[in-house]
Write an enzyme that holds these catalytic residues in place. Structure first.
Site, short mmCIF file in Angstrom:
data_model
loop_
_atom_site.label_atom_id
_atom_site.label_comp_id
_atom_site.label_asym_id
_atom_site.label_seq_id
_atom_site.Cartn_x
_atom_site.Cartn_y
_atom_site.Cartn_z
N HIS A 186 38.67 33.69 32.72
CA HIS A 186 40.13 33.84 32.51
C HIS A 186 40.35 32.93 31.07
CE1 HIS A 186 41.54 33.65 36.95
NE2 HIS A 186 40.26 33.29 36.95
N HIS A 211 34.49 37.35 36.44
CA HIS A 211 35.60 37.45 35.36
C HIS A 211 35.86 36.30 34.77
CE1 HIS A 211 37.25 36.31 39.40
NE2 HIS A 211 38.05 35.64 38.59
P1 AMP Z 1 39.65 33.77 40.40
O1 AMP Z 1 40.46 33.09 41.37
O2 AMP Z 1 38.95 32.98 39.45
O3 AMP Z 1 38.84 34.84 41.57
O4 AMP Z 1 40.67 34.91 39.86
C1 AMP Z 1 41.17 35.88 40.05
C2 AMP Z 1 42.51 36.41 39.27
O5 AMP Z 1 42.86 37.79 39.26
C3 AMP Z 1 43.82 35.52 39.77
O6 AMP Z 1 44.29 34.84 38.89
C4 AMP Z 1 44.61 36.76 40.19
O7 AMP Z 1 46.06 36.33 39.90
C5 AMP Z 1 44.05 37.79 39.50
N1 AMP Z 1 44.31 39.11 40.05
C6 AMP Z 1 44.06 39.74 41.29
N2 AMP Z 1 44.75 40.91 41.36
C7 AMP Z 1 44.87 41.31 40.03
C8 AMP Z 1 45.51 42.62 39.66
N3 AMP Z 1 45.51 43.76 40.40
N4 AMP Z 1 45.81 42.96 38.35
C9 AMP Z 1 45.65 41.46 37.44
N5 AMP Z 1 45.15 40.36 37.84
C10 AMP Z 1 44.85 40.17 39.48
#
Ligand code: AMP
Ligand code: ZN
Length: 142
Positions: free
Chosen positions: A104, A102
């Site tokens: 950000h 993903h």
């Molecule tokens: P990373 O730390 O780069 O793996 O980012 C994962 C991101 O996904 C984090 O910022 C979480 O807050 C976000 N996240 C996890 N679960 C969900 C969800 N169900 N809906 C929206 N964002 C999410």
């Protein structure tokens, strides 16, 4: 579209977990992060399961990076932010918590207190810097 049962982002893609979608096309879905660094913090995911950007089909990677600046500009206008980051974490050491690739998109406001700081590490010498660059070039050329 190969999805994985216990992956939270695959669950979102299957509609098993609610999300706040802001953009969708054939290849990607973008939704608001549930634990935002700033309001408007958005996550962009490919509509296929893959852990790391190093393994992802480049077509999905292109689809994500193509839309990321557009989403950044839209979030910036919607939130009146003054700038934004496009960040993509690979591996736990890099802060990846969800093992589904993903990007950000994180809006920034002057003085918002969000801190991404350097460890302060330095190369021992200009030669050490050259040596590391040479190693990376060698790996890239393989
Ligand atoms: P990373 O730390 O780069 O793996 O980012 C994962 C991101 O996904 C984090 O910022 C979480 O807050 C976000 N996240 C996890 N679960 C969900 C969800 N169900 N809906 C929206 N964002 C999410
Ligand atoms: Zn997944």
């Amino acid at each position: 579209m190969p999805l994985v049962n216990d992956c939270v982002f695959c669950k979102i893609l299957r509609g098993e977990i609610p999300n706040t979608t802001i953009y969708e096309d054939d290849m990607v879905l973008a939704f608001l992060d549930i634990a935002p660094y700033n309001l408007g913090h958005t996550v962009i995911i490919p509509k296929t399961h893959c852990v790391s950007s190093t393994e992802l089909d480049p077509e999905y990677l292109c689809a994500m990076i193509k839309v990321a600046p557009k989403i950044g500009a839209a979030v910036l206008r919607a939130t009146k932010a003054e700038g934004f980051h496009i960040v993509q974490n690979n591996g736990r050491a890099a802060g990846q918590t969800v093992p589904h690739v993903h990007f950000h998109v994180m809006p920034r406001f002057a003085g918002d207190g969000v801190i991404f700081s350097s460890s302060g590490v330095k190369y021992d010498s200009p030669e050490a810097m050259q040596e590391l660059a040479s190693k990376v070039r060698t790996v890239l050329a393989k």
